[in-house]
Scaffold this active site. Sequence first.
Site, mmCIF file in Angstrom:
data_model
loop_
_atom_site.group_PDB
_atom_site.id
_atom_site.type_symbol
_atom_site.label_atom_id
_atom_site.label_comp_id
_atom_site.label_asym_id
_atom_site.label_seq_id
_atom_site.Cartn_x
_atom_site.Cartn_y
_atom_site.Cartn_z
ATOM 1 N N HIS A 188 0.887 -1.175 0.000
ATOM 2 C CA HIS A 188 0.000 0.000 0.000
ATOM 3 C C HIS A 188 0.921 1.219 0.000
ATOM 4 C CE1 HIS A 188 -2.417 -2.970 2.302
ATOM 5 N NE2 HIS A 188 -3.480 -2.355 1.852
ATOM 6 N N ASP A 218 2.281 1.919 3.392
ATOM 7 C CA ASP A 218 3.242 0.990 4.022
ATOM 8 C C ASP A 218 4.638 1.411 3.637
ATOM 9 O OD1 ASP A 218 1.052 -0.768 4.389
ATOM 10 O OD2 ASP A 218 1.487 -1.726 2.465
HETATM 11 C C1 XUL Z 1 -7.857 -6.444 4.129
HETATM 12 C C2 XUL Z 1 -7.072 -6.912 3.017
HETATM 13 C C3 XUL Z 1 -6.153 -5.898 2.449
HETATM 14 C C4 XUL Z 1 -6.023 -5.935 0.975
HETATM 15 C C5 XUL Z 1 -5.218 -4.817 0.387
HETATM 16 O O1 XUL Z 1 -8.636 -7.404 4.709
HETATM 17 O O2 XUL Z 1 -7.116 -8.056 2.652
HETATM 18 O O3 XUL Z 1 -4.932 -6.025 3.072
HETATM 19 O O4 XUL Z 1 -5.455 -7.137 0.558
HETATM 20 O O5 XUL Z 1 -5.670 -3.558 0.807
#
Ligand code: XUL
Length: 437
Positions: free
Chosen positions: A102, A105
């Site tokens: 993300h 992150d």
């Molecule tokens: C949340 C989830 C996230 C997504 C990416 O439950 O799975 O981590 O994979 O935002």
Amino acid sequence: MTVYFPEVKDTVLYEGPGSKNPLAFKWYDRKKEVMGKTMEQHLRFAVAYWHTLKNDGGDPFGAPAVSRKWNEPSDPMDRARATCDAAFEFFTKLSAPYYCFHDRDLSPEGDSFKASCDNLEKMVAHAKTLQKETGVKLLWGTANLFSHPRYLHGAGTNPDFHVFAYAAAQVKHAIAATKELGGENYVFWGGREGYETLLNTRLKQEQEQMAAFFHLCVDYAKEIGFTGQFLIEPKPKEPTKHQYDFDASTVLNFLRTYDLYDHFKLNLEANHATLAGHTFEHELAVAGAAGKLGSIDVNRGDLLLGWDTDQFPTDLYSTAFAMLEVLQTGGIGSGGLNFDSKVRRPSCDSVDLFYGHIGGMDTFARGLLIAAAIIEDGVLEQFKQERYSPWQGSLPQSVMDGQGSLALCEKFVLEKGEPTVKSGRQEYLENVINSFI
Ligand code: XUL
Ligand code: CO
């Protein structure tokens, strides 16, 4: 150069099922050919930056419980750089070909929107250098549009256009960052895109806003020439009580309704499937049937707990059934198997991160071998062929082609009389599956 994982001296290698070395693969033999492709090509493993590098072991009842060397620098950008260095050391030692991140992150939120974008740009440059040095690639990027309090009523679905615009501006940079790093996909998980109570919610408007948000993203990707696959990751609940992207079927219907169908595939997560009351393989089969199986977040839930526990996959039945769907669909294209999994809070040493991933990779490699053996044997396919064989006649075919009628079906029944009831042989088939496991 700082070494962040001194306890793992070398790259984790394949040593075979007989090995007692906990830092070796027993089943994941990346160059081994299975049904015409190597294991590495089938599985395309990715490490999730957020769980592996950023999870601090905090939970609603307790403080952060793990101390990681890469968290020591006090300046947020120094910490981000150390984290990224540790990340690439981890990917390389694990011989994981991909990672996922993300925006928040990889780089910290700054004092202003502009400062956050500058941080991201600097960290993208840093990650790009490390990708070049190590050969590790980006499977997908995404934007964190759910952690900051500004998003507490959602991002694309927010009742305040100002927040919608902020999310749109943030996603613009996350897509550009993903392109810059050669990301093969871009994921949208609707973190807080849902609602808590209808008393304050215009459900239809929120869904239309979400669709408008996705259209802006599609337009932007076209504008900058980002050719990676857009993916939506369904999840039925948590953090909001009702999430709009409930499951694969719901998302496919949403995409059709809002003229987005051609632009997206799905990223299916095992634990999200179980939260929706489905098996993992059900979600994969629904996506596969629609030609929309894009990528997979591999983890597992705990059937005794009703939330997203994101545990490393260790269940051979689940991985074998998942890989059966993947192989029968013809693979996952530009997608991969992303470990959206975290070690348990008491597993507080850095080396536990290796054990989690090694176990998950081995469990999926073994699942792949089992699924391939079942397909090559042909036992399930033969059974299904026989089971559906009554559809081969000329009337059934014309029904399928839209040329049948209720009257023709009646004529058929008048001629043939009562159908013979046949067994589905579930227990027999379950026994057959066990003979492969
Ligand atoms: C949340 C989830 C996230 C997504 C990416 O439950 O799975 O981590 O994979 O935002
Ligand atoms: Co996920």
